[in-house]
Design an enzyme around this catalytic site. Structure first.
Site, PDB file in Angstrom:
ATOM      1  N   HIS A 160      11.667  49.905  -8.705  1.00 58.30           N
ATOM      2  CA  HIS A 160      11.711  49.772  -7.274  1.00 58.30           C
ATOM      3  C   HIS A 160      11.310  51.040  -6.612  1.00 58.30           C
ATOM      4  O   HIS A 160      11.120  50.956  -5.301  1.00 58.30           O
ATOM      5  CB  HIS A 160      13.408  49.221  -6.743  1.00 58.30           C
ATOM      6  CG  HIS A 160      13.679  48.085  -7.645  1.00 58.30           C
ATOM      7  ND1 HIS A 160      14.345  48.086  -8.583  1.00 58.30           N
ATOM      8  CD2 HIS A 160      13.409  46.834  -7.197  1.00 58.30           C
ATOM      9  CE1 HIS A 160      14.742  46.655  -8.936  1.00 58.30           C
ATOM     10  NE2 HIS A 160      13.966  46.066  -8.126  1.00 58.30           N
ATOM     11  N   CYS A 188      11.294  35.818   4.813  1.00 55.24           N
ATOM     12  CA  CYS A 188      11.684  34.507   4.567  1.00 55.24           C
ATOM     13  C   CYS A 188      11.256  33.917   3.037  1.00 55.24           C
ATOM     14  O   CYS A 188      10.468  34.367   2.329  1.00 55.24           O
ATOM     15  CB  CYS A 188      11.301  33.222   5.635  1.00 55.24           C
ATOM     16  SG  CYS A 188      11.428  33.892   7.230  1.00 55.24           S
ATOM     17  N   GLU A 219      19.104  46.345 -15.801  1.00 55.96           N
ATOM     18  CA  GLU A 219      18.874  47.297 -15.066  1.00 55.96           C
ATOM     19  C   GLU A 219      19.928  48.423 -15.091  1.00 55.96           C
ATOM     20  O   GLU A 219      21.170  47.910 -14.880  1.00 55.96           O
ATOM     21  CB  GLU A 219      18.864  46.686 -13.361  1.00 55.96           C
ATOM     22  CG  GLU A 219      18.592  48.011 -12.360  1.00 55.96           C
ATOM     23  CD  GLU A 219      18.900  47.662 -11.016  1.00 55.96           C
ATOM     24  OE1 GLU A 219      18.678  46.682 -10.482  1.00 55.96           O
ATOM     25  OE2 GLU A 219      19.579  48.425 -10.361  1.00 55.96           O
ATOM     26  N   LEU A 240       9.318  34.575  14.930  1.00 57.11           N
ATOM     27  CA  LEU A 240      10.049  35.657  15.332  1.00 57.11           C
ATOM     28  C   LEU A 240       9.442  36.881  13.928  1.00 57.11           C
ATOM     29  O   LEU A 240       9.150  37.988  14.375  1.00 57.11           O
ATOM     30  CB  LEU A 240      11.539  35.706  14.790  1.00 57.11           C
ATOM     31  CG  LEU A 240      12.304  36.815  15.164  1.00 57.11           C
ATOM     32  CD1 LEU A 240      12.046  37.334  16.556  1.00 57.11           C
ATOM     33  CD2 LEU A 240      13.815  36.704  14.972  1.00 57.11           C
TER      34      LEU A 240
END
Ligand code: GLN
Ligand code: ZN
Length: 757
Positions: free
Chosen positions: A694, A516, A665, A18
């Site tokens: 980020h 994953c 953070e 997938l």
């Protein structure tokens, strides 16, 4: 006759089919029909497997192109208005909700309960409307029925759906949307009934959480409303015991309940006492959160009496969806045969369920061989010398309070460290990693494949370290790092060097969307045969007169991001890892490394679902950290790092870790979080991240100066460090250098403006 079913199975496919299909669709290489084909192939194979194993239903609706919560957003016609999509959306729009588009940022993503799976967070406003939206669920039911299977659709229940969403405007309560939501659920159930469905599984995992009274009492109202649809409902809870929600769950007007007998096993007798005589009980007896074989004989013994009482009112199942375990051991061709014999991934768990069902219905003799094989595997694991190491057990038993405390209190250590390092006020540092360039990745890959000799690999990594040190010197940073070029992943890198860890070849589990992860498997007592980082760190220190910070991953993060053994308490495994890290810390100190950072980004993730269970967890978690950090002298400075934003409810436990410096953070919340540290009077030094790594945006000096000034208002300026939010491995060198130059400049501005006592 006992029945058997699963709550859900992995949807990634045995070889992550997938993922590869989605990603090529996103790149425009294949069309929608082609991705749909792959998806259908995965579903059909999953159903065939459940059917072939003799399960009484195949589960439908556990498939998702990205995420099951997003599927419900589509099904319930409540895509965030800001996208302008309307109620029924197609696959392209579905992916835009998940990934964003030019005009709209993606829906927010967050962790699904205490798993490493991330779902998309529904967005609610006072005027949010629901309607029957995208009908994929009905198509999939038809697909399963056409293939000849008895379909049991699964839905996320209305209360869990609302609970997991977020109010996007202030001053209203998303529970108020329930009355608008229920009629749509009723429509869905009616439509499933019209398709010939008998049973619908409705997942309400929030029953395992601390619920406000209003939410708890809403259950009765909700399920009375859904009861009229005429299909039988199986209300499923999982991930923990029900506790004060137990009676609520058992008294709901539904035809059956599923309970997690692995994590909630202690309340089984209460469940049985209160189970109304007409209801079926689905017992989650196989651990859906871990990869170990279940002791089938033990389950049989435990449930035999109940089976005699309930007969076909007893269903057997895994504790939760098998989404959280890898697909099949068949693809593990390289895993050590002995360890492999102890494991069960999703396919093997389904096979175990089939064996159990046969044992209950046809007698133990009918599956004697299966049970014997299972018993043999468990015995081999129990007795294996690779699992149990007497020396480690002895070391654990000998731990005293001396091992989990530094020699002196923080203020004394601080004075000693200040005299040793003579750092300027607002010292600057980074979190550890520098950009992982394609050169670095390819050198690592070639070394793994044997295409690069050890000597050439070492030389290549030393060049990277040299480059990182040179850049940091030029930037004027105060405490340097070696850059972590040799590390693929912060847990795997250490796990590969520790005894007791194994690595699978194909043990992938969905983390979010097409992403994953392949968690390491902690199968045995953990120890550190040889130093892991000393060589690289010592080399890096040899290149500079500035302090070089050694960089390690902490015990709680190693634990949290692995499959952990189930034959001893997690706390024991954590202590073993802590001792292994402690050995490394001591060796780094002996090699002349004066500052050592032990990263704990997953410290908070390990928190139990129920608040009453927090103190016990935080007690052993902070102890594990202190054990890892306390083997050194006062003059050695221990840092830790955490990269998330909710600290305020665990500040005392963070303080109890007693790290000399913590870097966290904060830049995304504009330092608001620090208020908690200020109110609590956090005693040790803090580096609130001033550069959001980020984001591709490069912060300028004024931005960072402003953040630092804000921080100085809540934290004593002489406690403050200056650093980014997290490691820089995903960034490029050019942006990193500009941002860090600005950061060093900001620290200088602060030094010039602040008069420290
Ligand atoms: N030292 C690690 C790095 O810089 C920390 C990573 C993390 O916090 N997730 O990459
Ligand atoms: Zn981080």
């Amino acid at each position: 006759m006992a029945l058997a079913h699963v709550l859900g199975v992995p949807r990634i496919g045995p070889n992550r089919e997938l993922k590869f299909a989605q990603e090529s669709y996103w790149r425009g290489e294949i069309d929608e029909a082609a991705v749909r084909d792959v998806a259908s192939g995965i579903r059909q194979a999953n159903w065939r497997r459940q059917h072939a194993a003799g399960l009484d239903f195949v589960t439908v609706g556990d498939f998702a192109f990205y995420d099951q919560m997003l599927n419900h957003v589509a099904l319930l016609g409540c895509a965030p208005e800001r996208f302008g999509f309307g109620a029924a959306i197609g696959l392209p729009e579905y992916f835009q909700l998940a990934r964003g588009n030019d005009a709209c940022h993606a829906m927010e993503m967050t962790k699904w309960f205490d798993t490493n799976y991330h779902y998309l967070v529904p967005e609610f406003k006072p005027d949010t409307q629901f309607s029957l939206g995208t009908g994929w669920l009905f198509d999939e039911v038809a697909e399963a029925q056409t293939a000849g299977f008895e379909a049991k659709p699964v839905l996320i229940g209305p209360l869990t759906f609302l609970w997991l969403g977020k109010e996007k405007t202030a001053g209203f309560d998303r529970l108020d949307l329930l009355d608008r939501l229920l009629p749509v659920y009723a429509q869905i159930l009616a439509r499933l009934k019209a398709q010939g469905v008998q049973w619908v599984q409705v997942d309400e995992p929030i029953l395992a959480l601390d619920l406000p009274a209003a939410w708890r009492s809403a259950f009765e109202r909700a399920y009375h409303a859904l009861n009229g649809a005429g299909v039988k409902l199986l209300l499923a809870s999982y991930f923990g015991p029900l506790r004060e929600n137990l009676l609520v769950a058992l008294k709901l007007p539904v035809a059956g309940v599923h309970v997690d007998c692995v994590r909630g096993g202690d309340e089984l007798s209460q469940v049985i006492d209160w189970l109304p005589a007409t209801k079926i009980l689905s017992a989650g007896v196989i651990d859906g959160r871990n990869i170990w074989k279940t002791d089938l004989a033990a389950v049989f013994d435990r449930f035999e009496g109940l089976h005699q009482r309930l007969g076909d009112r007893l269903w057997l199942a895994p504790s939760c969806s098998l989404l959280h375990v890898p697909v099949s051991l068949a693809n593990e061709t390289k895993l050590d045969a002995e360890i492999k014999s102890w494991l069960a991934y999703a396919e093997e768990k389904i096979a175990a369920l089939a064996t159990l069902k046969a044992a209950f219905n046809a007698g133990r003799q009918a599956v004697a061989a299966g049970l014997a094989g299972n018993a043999q595997a468990l015995a081999s694991r129990r007795q294996s010398k690779r699992v149990h190491d007497a020396a480690i057990a002895a070391r654990l038993a000998a731990l005293t309070s001396l091992h989990d405390a530094r020699n002196s209190p923080f203020t004394i250590r601080q004075a000693t460290q200040r005299a040793r390092f003579r750092l300027p006020a607002f010292p600057t540092t980074t979190i550890g990693s520098f950009p992982q360039t394609s050169d670095i990745r390819s050198a690592r890959a070639r070394f793994r494949k044997g295409e690069l000799s050890e000597a050439d690999y070492t030389a290549a990594m030393q060049r990277e370290i040299g480059h990182a040190v040179e850049r940091q010197e030029a930037l004027g940073l105060d405490v340097l790092v070696h850059g972590e070029a040799e590390r693929n992943d912060m847990v795997e890198y250490f796990g590969e060097q520790l005894a007791g860890f194994a690595f699978s070849q194909n043990g992938w589990v969905q983390s979010y969307g097409s992403r994953c992860v392949k968690p390491p498997i902690i199968y045995g007592d953990v120890s550190r045969p040889l130093p892991m980082t000393v060589g690289w760190t010592r080399y890096a220190q040899s290149l500079t007169r500035k302090p070089m910070k050694g960089m390690l991953t902490g015990p709680m993060t190693m634990l949290q991001w692995s499959f952990v053994r189930d034959d001893q308490p997690r706390a024991t495994t954590a202590l073993q890892i802590a001792l292994a890290i402690r050995d490394e810390v001591v060796d780094l100190e002996a090699a002349g490394i004066g500052i050592i950072q032990i990263d704990e980004p997953a410290y908070r993730e390990g928190l139990p679902l129920r608040k009453t269970d927090w103190p016990a967890y935080l007690d052993w978690a902070s102890r594990a950290f202190r054990i890892s950090a306390s083997g050194v002298n006062d003059a050695t400075q221990i840092h830790t790092h955490m990269c998330y934003s909710e600290f305020n409810d665990i500040l005392s436990a963070i303080a109890a870790m007693d790290a000399d410096v913590i870097t966290i953070e904060t830049s995304r919340s504009d330092m608001e979080l620090l208020r908690g540290f200020g109110d609590f009077s956090y005693p040790n030094e803090i580096g609130p991240g001033v550069y959001d790594i980020h984001s591709p945006r490069i912060p300028d000096t004024a931005d960072m100066t402003r953040l630092l000034e804000k921080a100085s208002q809540v934290i004593a300026p002489d406690q403050l460090w200056v650093n980014p939010d997290c490691g820089l491995k995903t960034r490029g060198w050019a942006e990193t250098e500009t941002a860090l130059a600005n950061m060093v400049a900001a620290a200088r501005v602060l030094r010039s403006r602040t008069c420290l006592a």
